[in-house]
Scaffold this active site. Sequence first.
Site, PDB file in Angstrom:
ATOM      1  N   GLU A  47       0.836  -1.211   0.000  1.00 35.26           N
ATOM      2  CA  GLU A  47       0.000   0.000   0.000  1.00 35.26           C
ATOM      3  C   GLU A  47       0.871   1.262   0.000  1.00 35.26           C
ATOM      4  O   GLU A  47       2.098   1.197   0.143  1.00 35.26           O
ATOM      5  CB  GLU A  47      -0.949  -0.036   1.202  1.00 35.26           C
ATOM      6  CG  GLU A  47      -1.900  -1.225   1.107  1.00 35.26           C
ATOM      7  CD  GLU A  47      -2.980  -1.241   2.170  1.00 35.26           C
ATOM      8  OE1 GLU A  47      -2.865  -0.505   3.176  1.00 35.26           O
ATOM      9  OE2 GLU A  47      -3.950  -2.013   1.975  1.00 35.26           O
ATOM     10  N   CYS A  56      -1.740  -4.706  -5.695  1.00 29.94           N
ATOM     11  CA  CYS A  56      -2.255  -5.947  -5.109  1.00 29.94           C
ATOM     12  C   CYS A  56      -1.227  -7.071  -5.157  1.00 29.94           C
ATOM     13  O   CYS A  56      -0.308  -7.075  -5.984  1.00 29.94           O
ATOM     14  CB  CYS A  56      -3.495  -6.409  -5.869  1.00 29.94           C
ATOM     15  SG  CYS A  56      -4.896  -5.318  -5.706  1.00 29.94           S
ATOM     16  N   GLU A  58      -1.620 -10.167  -6.194  1.00 31.72           N
ATOM     17  CA  GLU A  58      -1.623 -10.947  -7.441  1.00 31.72           C
ATOM     18  C   GLU A  58      -0.748 -10.292  -8.495  1.00 31.72           C
ATOM     19  O   GLU A  58       0.052 -10.933  -9.166  1.00 31.72           O
ATOM     20  CB  GLU A  58      -3.048 -11.054  -8.011  1.00 31.72           C
ATOM     21  CG  GLU A  58      -4.054 -11.714  -7.114  1.00 31.72           C
ATOM     22  CD  GLU A  58      -4.799 -10.715  -6.255  1.00 31.72           C
ATOM     23  OE1 GLU A  58      -4.153  -9.861  -5.612  1.00 31.72           O
ATOM     24  OE2 GLU A  58      -6.035 -10.793  -6.211  1.00 31.72           O
ATOM     25  N   CYS A  89      -9.496  -8.301  -7.341  1.00 32.09           N
ATOM     26  CA  CYS A  89     -10.094  -7.047  -7.813  1.00 32.09           C
ATOM     27  C   CYS A  89     -10.116  -7.021  -9.347  1.00 32.09           C
ATOM     28  O   CYS A  89      -9.478  -7.845 -10.014  1.00 32.09           O
ATOM     29  CB  CYS A  89      -9.314  -5.853  -7.266  1.00 32.09           C
ATOM     30  SG  CYS A  89      -7.796  -5.499  -8.156  1.00 32.09           S
ATOM     31  N   CYS A  92      -6.670  -6.735 -11.174  1.00 30.02           N
ATOM     32  CA  CYS A  92      -5.922  -8.005 -11.170  1.00 30.02           C
ATOM     33  C   CYS A  92      -6.537  -8.999 -12.148  1.00 30.02           C
ATOM     34  O   CYS A  92      -5.820  -9.773 -12.792  1.00 30.02           O
ATOM     35  CB  CYS A  92      -5.876  -8.593  -9.769  1.00 30.02           C
ATOM     36  SG  CYS A  92      -4.770  -7.649  -8.687  1.00 30.02           S
TER      37      CYS A  92
HETATM   38  N1  THU Z   1      -5.941  -6.423  -2.477  1.00 30.40           N
HETATM   39  C1  THU Z   1      -5.119  -7.367  -3.036  1.00 30.40           C
HETATM   40  O1  THU Z   1      -3.936  -7.438  -2.748  1.00 30.40           O
HETATM   41  N2  THU Z   1      -5.680  -8.223  -3.926  1.00 30.40           N
HETATM   42  C2  THU Z   1      -7.000  -8.196  -4.299  1.00 30.40           C
HETATM   43  O2  THU Z   1      -7.384  -8.910  -5.221  1.00 30.40           O
HETATM   44  C3  THU Z   1      -7.947  -7.351  -3.577  1.00 30.40           C
HETATM   45  C4  THU Z   1      -7.344  -6.258  -2.801  1.00 30.40           C
HETATM   46  C5  THU Z   1      -5.348  -5.490  -1.509  1.00 30.40           C
HETATM   47  C6  THU Z   1      -5.231  -4.072  -2.006  1.00 30.40           C
HETATM   48  C7  THU Z   1      -5.262  -3.301  -0.709  1.00 30.40           C
HETATM   49  O3  THU Z   1      -3.937  -3.248  -0.185  1.00 30.40           O
HETATM   50  C8  THU Z   1      -6.096  -4.147   0.225  1.00 30.40           C
HETATM   51  O4  THU Z   1      -6.157  -5.440  -0.370  1.00 30.40           O
HETATM   52  C9  THU Z   1      -7.506  -3.612   0.445  1.00 30.40           C
HETATM   53  O5  THU Z   1      -8.127  -3.356  -0.742  1.00 30.40           O
END
Ligand code: THU
Length: 135
Positions: A47, A56, A58, A89, A92
């Site tokens: 983040e 993310c 993935e 998401c 991804c």
């Molecule tokens: N996040 C992921 O790493 N992968 C996903 O497919 C969904 C969301 C992370 C992004 C962010 O750091 C946190 O989860 C909340 O959205």
Amino acid sequence: MDAKIDDKLLAAALAARENAYAPYSKFTVGAAVLADDGRIFTGCNVENASYGLTCCAERNAIFAAVSSGARSFKALCVVADTDAPVAPCGACRQVLAEFPFEKIILANCRGQVKITTADELLPYGFGADALTKNK
Ligand code: THU
């Protein structure tokens, strides 16, 4: 692909999740990619104070794999502490659709797993075929 490989990928994704940098959402995610040549690459969510720059797990796993020369993959596993196996998401899903994954393993920390595919995750997605008429 045998179940032992799935277990190994899940273990790698869980280990990567430990490295997640998620001070804002506190939602930690891990992912692991199995390349055709047997190499495993991992990623976690990273983040940023400027929220939109977050990447993310993935995508970080896939980008690590591609950066090391991998181009085709057997599987990707993603795990988070969700009630049901975590749902990737939209961004991804688009990145997953770029590469030929035989299977995608969605998991949660309770060991629940859902096996899916890029097509199932992103039906009617944008792809390279759309660009060919501009060549
Ligand atoms: N996040 C992921 O790493 N992968 C996903 O497919 C969904 C969301 C992370 C992004 C962010 O750091 C946190 O989860 C909340 O959205």
